[in-house]
Design a protein around this motif. Structure first.
Motif, mmCIF file in Angstrom:
data_model
loop_
_atom_site.group_PDB
_atom_site.id
_atom_site.type_symbol
_atom_site.label_atom_id
_atom_site.label_comp_id
_atom_site.label_asym_id
_atom_site.label_seq_id
_atom_site.Cartn_x
_atom_site.Cartn_y
_atom_site.Cartn_z
ATOM 1 N N ALA A 68 30.846 50.383 32.504
ATOM 2 C CA ALA A 68 31.998 50.660 31.649
ATOM 3 C C ALA A 68 33.238 49.908 32.125
ATOM 4 N N ILE A 69 33.281 49.563 33.419
ATOM 5 C CA ILE A 69 34.446 48.838 33.945
ATOM 6 C C ILE A 69 34.549 47.468 33.301
ATOM 7 N N GLN A 70 33.410 46.767 33.201
ATOM 8 C CA GLN A 70 33.421 45.444 32.578
ATOM 9 C C GLN A 70 33.773 45.542 31.101
ATOM 10 N N ALA A 71 33.265 46.575 30.412
ATOM 11 C CA ALA A 71 33.598 46.753 28.998
ATOM 12 C C ALA A 71 35.084 47.052 28.824
ATOM 13 N N PHE A 72 35.636 47.843 29.732
ATOM 14 C CA PHE A 72 37.062 48.169 29.656
ATOM 15 C C PHE A 72 37.920 46.922 29.862
ATOM 16 N N LEU A 73 37.556 46.097 30.852
ATOM 17 C CA LEU A 73 38.320 44.873 31.101
ATOM 18 C C LEU A 73 38.190 43.901 29.935
ATOM 19 N N GLY A 74 37.023 43.911 29.265
ATOM 20 C CA GLY A 74 36.827 43.018 28.139
ATOM 21 C C GLY A 74 37.760 43.310 26.975
ATOM 22 N N GLN A 75 38.207 44.564 26.842
ATOM 23 C CA GLN A 75 39.148 44.900 25.775
ATOM 24 C C GLN A 75 40.483 44.181 25.948
ATOM 25 N N PHE A 76 40.802 43.788 27.183
ATOM 26 C CA PHE A 76 42.068 43.088 27.453
ATOM 27 C C PHE A 76 41.829 41.603 27.739
ATOM 28 N N ASP A 77 40.643 41.116 27.334
ATOM 29 C CA ASP A 77 40.274 39.707 27.525
ATOM 30 C C ASP A 77 40.324 39.299 28.998
ATOM 31 N N ILE A 78 39.940 40.203 29.861
ATOM 32 C CA ILE A 78 39.889 39.925 31.288
ATOM 33 C C ILE A 78 38.439 39.705 31.680
ATOM 34 N N SER A 79 38.145 38.558 32.229
ATOM 35 C CA SER A 79 36.781 38.234 32.629
ATOM 36 C C SER A 79 36.472 38.892 33.978
ATOM 37 N N PHE A 80 35.399 39.682 33.994
ATOM 38 C CA PHE A 80 35.032 40.345 35.238
ATOM 39 C C PHE A 80 34.631 39.316 36.303
ATOM 40 N N GLY A 81 33.977 38.244 35.872
ATOM 41 C CA GLY A 81 33.571 37.218 36.827
ATOM 42 C C GLY A 81 34.766 36.564 37.505
ATOM 43 N N GLU A 82 35.792 36.232 36.704
ATOM 44 C CA GLU A 82 36.991 35.629 37.289
ATOM 45 C C GLU A 82 37.701 36.610 38.214
ATOM 46 N N LEU A 83 37.766 37.872 37.792
ATOM 47 C CA LEU A 83 38.401 38.887 38.631
ATOM 48 C C LEU A 83 37.637 39.046 39.941
ATOM 49 N N ARG A 84 36.326 39.023 39.846
ATOM 50 C CA ARG A 84 35.494 39.124 41.050
ATOM 51 C C ARG A 84 35.769 37.972 41.995
ATOM 52 N N ASP A 85 35.818 36.759 41.456
ATOM 53 C CA ASP A 85 36.051 35.589 42.306
ATOM 54 C C ASP A 85 37.418 35.657 42.978
ATOM 55 N N ARG A 86 38.417 36.147 42.262
ATOM 56 C CA ARG A 86 39.756 36.241 42.844
ATOM 57 C C ARG A 86 39.797 37.279 43.964
ATOM 58 N N VAL A 87 39.140 38.411 43.738
ATOM 59 C CA VAL A 87 39.119 39.452 44.769
ATOM 60 C C VAL A 87 38.416 38.936 46.022
ATOM 61 N N VAL A 88 37.297 38.257 45.839
ATOM 62 C CA VAL A 88 36.577 37.693 46.985
ATOM 63 C C VAL A 88 37.443 36.667 47.703
ATOM 64 N N SER A 89 38.161 35.847 46.930
ATOM 65 C CA SER A 89 39.022 34.832 47.525
ATOM 66 C C SER A 89 40.136 35.467 48.347
ATOM 67 N N VAL A 90 40.723 36.535 47.813
ATOM 68 C CA VAL A 90 41.774 37.233 48.561
ATOM 69 C C VAL A 90 41.214 37.860 49.823
ATOM 70 N N PHE A 91 40.045 38.459 49.713
ATOM 71 C CA PHE A 91 39.414 39.115 50.864
ATOM 72 C C PHE A 91 39.110 38.097 51.966
ATOM 73 N N VAL A 92 38.497 36.983 51.584
ATOM 74 C CA VAL A 92 38.174 35.946 52.565
ATOM 75 C C VAL A 92 39.439 35.319 53.118
ATOM 76 N N GLY A 93 40.422 35.093 52.248
ATOM 77 C CA GLY A 93 41.682 34.513 52.703
ATOM 78 C C GLY A 93 42.400 35.402 53.702
#
Length: 363
Positions: free
Chosen positions: A114-139
């Motif tokens: 449901a999280i991905q479906a909820f983000l899709g309502q605001f045109d937010i790509s879960f994949g892009e969000l995932r990559d950004r979170v991983v990038s912040v974590f690694v950074g």
């Protein structure tokens, strides 16, 4: 005419020498600022010692400084060393593949589609969000590793700054009141305004360092304890991260414990997830609401949005010192405009009020 030329030349040279001196002191900005903060926070201790032991400025200042070193400097150094060690270990585990942040996020996505479906309502790509979170974590882990390497390579410079801070703090504790009176005589702003601005400077510095920092440490400690009890790895590291985010209003420690609770629920650990959620809302969350009015005071508290913006801006401009410097600049900005509105706001003639043009002695 010649007297005016002399005066203007002297003032121009005074400004030039002052700028040159400020540039000369720029490399030591951090130690100087923290020495001033220590002197402001522990000055009441020095006054108490003076009342109990008599007017013995050197001994009283030395005892005050020792108290500061024992209860503040040594614990902060120990906590910083532990944080860097934890961060280095986390970075090494990420590099070796033992920890894969992306897999944790994918697990949450599989458990809660449901999280991905909820983000899709605001045109937010879960994949892009995932990559950004991983990038912040690694950074973030890379940043801690670089800090550890930098401190190791510049050990002498680090301890030189620390020694300079302690050295200056001693003299500021001992002679701080005399220096303030000297500045009041030297600055051409009027004694009343200068005393108001110095009082605001001291008030905000104490509130930010003593109040906000202490609250952040308490919230970080509470978060680290519950992470340790629940068996979450890196409890010390996440406790320090929660303490850092606790300095920011509207963000707070929840930015750490909420994703942790969601992940626990995603892997089927429902009971620990519920415990962490309830503990975070009741214990960690209420600690800020209950302690901040006591330690900081309602009268000195700026609006949350201004604290957030000034803190973020301070971190960008001044680095780690910015969590104090940002709110301090914002408070002085409000104080200057408050004086302007009070003294000049009702003047519709365009003339300077008598009070603003009077001498410092008249004020």
């Amino acid at each position: 005419m010649y007297a005016k030329l002399e005066t203007r030349t002297f003032l121009a040279m005074l400004v030039g020498v002052s700028i040159a001196f400020a540039l000369l002191m720029k490399p030591f900005f951090g130690p100087i600022f923290w020495a001033i903060a220590i002197a402001l926070i522990f000055y009441p201790v020095n006054q108490w010692l003076t009342r109990r032991m008599g007017d013995r400025p050197n001994i009283n200042a030395m005892i005050t400084l020792l108290v500061c070193i024992i209860i503040v400097v040594i614990p902060v150094l120990g906590l910083g060393a532990a944080l860097i060690t934890e961060g280095m270990g986390l970075y090494q585990k990420i590099q070796s593949g033992e920890i894969r942040p992306g897999e944790y996020i994918d697990q949450v996505n599989r458990s809660f589609p449901a999280i991905q479906a909820f983000l899709g309502q605001f045109d937010i790509s879960f994949g892009e969000l995932r990559d950004r979170v991983v990038s912040v974590f690694v950074g973030g882990s890379q940043f801690l590793a670089k800090q550890a390497l930098g401190i190791g390579q510049n050990t002498f410079q680090f301890f030189l700054g620390l020694a300079l801070m302690v050295y200056l703090a001693f003299f500021l504790i001992r002679d701080g009141q005399k220096l303030v009176e000297l500045l009041i005589k030297a600055l051409p702003l009027g004694d009343e305004r200068e005393r108001l601005l110095f009082a605001k400077f001291a008030e905000v510095t104490r509130a930010t360092v003593k109040g906000n920092l202490l609250i952040a440490i308490i919230q970080g400690a509470l978060g680290g304890v519950i992470f340790w009890i629940l068996g979450i790895s890196g409890a010390l590291l996440w406790g320090v991260v929660m303490a850092i985010f606790s300095l920011l209003p509207a963000v707070g420690a929840a930015i750490v414990w909420i994703p942790a609770a969601v992940y626990l629920a995603a892997i089927g650990d429902v009971v620990p997830a519920v415990i962490l959620t309830v503990y975070g809302m009741v214990v960690i969350g209420l600690a800020d609401n209950l302690l901040r009015p006591i330690l900081v005071g309602r009268d000195t508290k700026m609006p949350d949005y201004l604290v957030l913006l000034s803190t973020l801006g301070g971190l960008v401009m001044f680095g780690i010192n910015g969590f104090v410097m940002g709110p301090l600049v914002a408070a002085l900005f409000m104080a200057f405009w408050g004086i302007f509105i009070r003294e000049f706001g009702n003047d519709t003639t365009g003339n300077m009020p008598e009070r603003a043009t009077g001498s410092a002695k008249d004020d």
